[in-house]
Motif scaffolding. Sequence first.
Motif, PDB file in Angstrom:
ATOM      1  N   ASP A  30       0.806  -1.223   0.000  1.00  0.00           N
ATOM      2  CA  ASP A  30       0.000   0.000   0.000  1.00  0.00           C
ATOM      3  C   ASP A  30       0.840   1.274   0.000  1.00  0.00           C
ATOM      4  O   ASP A  30       0.403   2.316   0.511  1.00  0.00           O
ATOM      5  N   TYR A  86      -4.456  -1.751  -4.252  1.00  0.00           N
ATOM      6  CA  TYR A  86      -4.279  -1.468  -2.829  1.00  0.00           C
ATOM      7  C   TYR A  86      -5.260  -2.295  -1.997  1.00  0.00           C
ATOM      8  O   TYR A  86      -6.397  -2.546  -2.418  1.00  0.00           O
ATOM      9  N   ASP A 145      -5.209   3.871  -0.135  1.00  0.00           N
ATOM     10  CA  ASP A 145      -4.549   4.401  -1.325  1.00  0.00           C
ATOM     11  C   ASP A 145      -3.621   5.522  -0.855  1.00  0.00           C
ATOM     12  O   ASP A 145      -4.094   6.553  -0.358  1.00  0.00           O
ATOM     13  N   ASN A 195     -10.281   6.226  -2.613  1.00  0.00           N
ATOM     14  CA  ASN A 195      -9.089   6.194  -3.457  1.00  0.00           C
ATOM     15  C   ASN A 195      -8.746   7.595  -3.968  1.00  0.00           C
ATOM     16  O   ASN A 195      -9.378   8.581  -3.584  1.00  0.00           O
TER      17      ASN A 195
END
Length: 387
Positions: free
Chosen positions: A80, A295, A299, A330
């Motif tokens: 991530d 991810y 994000d 995101n």
Amino acid sequence: MPSEGDEDYLTTAEVARRLQVKPATIYAYVSRGLLTSVRARGRRGSLFRASEVERLAARSVEHSGVIERIESELTLIDEDELYYRGRNVRTLAATAAVDNVATLLWTGANDGVSTKVFTPRREGVLLARRAMEVIPEGARLTDRLRVAVAVLGAADPLRFDLSRASVTSAAGRLIGTLIAALPGPTAIRTTIGGTLWPKLSDGEPRPEVLEAALILLADHGLAVSTVAARVAASARANLYAVISAGLGALDGQYHGAAPTLAYEFLERAKQDPLQALSDQLRSGEPIPGFGHRIYQRSDPRALALFELLGDHPILDTVNALAERASTFPNSDLAIAALMHAHNFRPDAGDALFALARMIGWTAHALEEYDAPPLRFRALGTYTGQSA
């Protein structure tokens, strides 16, 4: 055990030249069972049976250069976090100028010296602006960018010079020219963020916000638009054609349009987050601006962009949605939040995404220009009528 001079065997270097791949790829072929390595008598290193190598070479010709993996030194996504050439992108967004990050991606240079990369030319700006004015008044900013790229390419007699120095110079000039030519105030400011801000917003200028966004969105590995750009570069298309290929793929509703969809969803959610989320779930469509295929928990680009908002009230809406959604926000939702917070025009998100990604497409094109040409062709299976 064969010896080095055995004519039935080839060294790693010889196999790499025969198959037009890097030595590291040879060992990837071994791990997948495509080649068998044997030890060379009296020396270190591996040998490969020539007949086996020729069968693999013939298979590559038959399949017209099908490849299974694209090697790249540009972008890593790990646990991530996002990295450009080993540098954490969140750190770059907080500490570096976008010009320096472009140089890092294009050349690998990271000497910390601030160099202005995006340098428009007056004649190019005038030409791009005339091209943008031809299309209908209600066209999106990305529509104007696509037209201007094509016109600027046609006007560049040296566009077929694919040397690294020529390509990087053309890329910086192209991006700078496109930004200067967009509708809005035309004064060219000190930074690319300062020049771009009045094109997207009539709010109080925060050029550092745009600088950070451009860095965070510049590249994301082999996204569909980046693959399109690399395919064009593999055919030795010039930079303008490569950028056009990327823009074409970016125009899809599942890629470049995502910031606009998130912006519209966030507009509805500002009035009633729960109702907006309920309506979206009822539609059966994904929640715009939430979740990601790569991810797992967050994000990193979104986290960095949300930090730039401080305590702006739009974050109350974002948090209310995040508390009830089954996944995380995101970068599309983060861009949408920036747009609402700073009164950006509704199509600004797509344009910002496109301009940022041009930096990454250029870096991928440069890698592809150094690779064997025409190495992309999927193996099709005919399902039509028999002859």
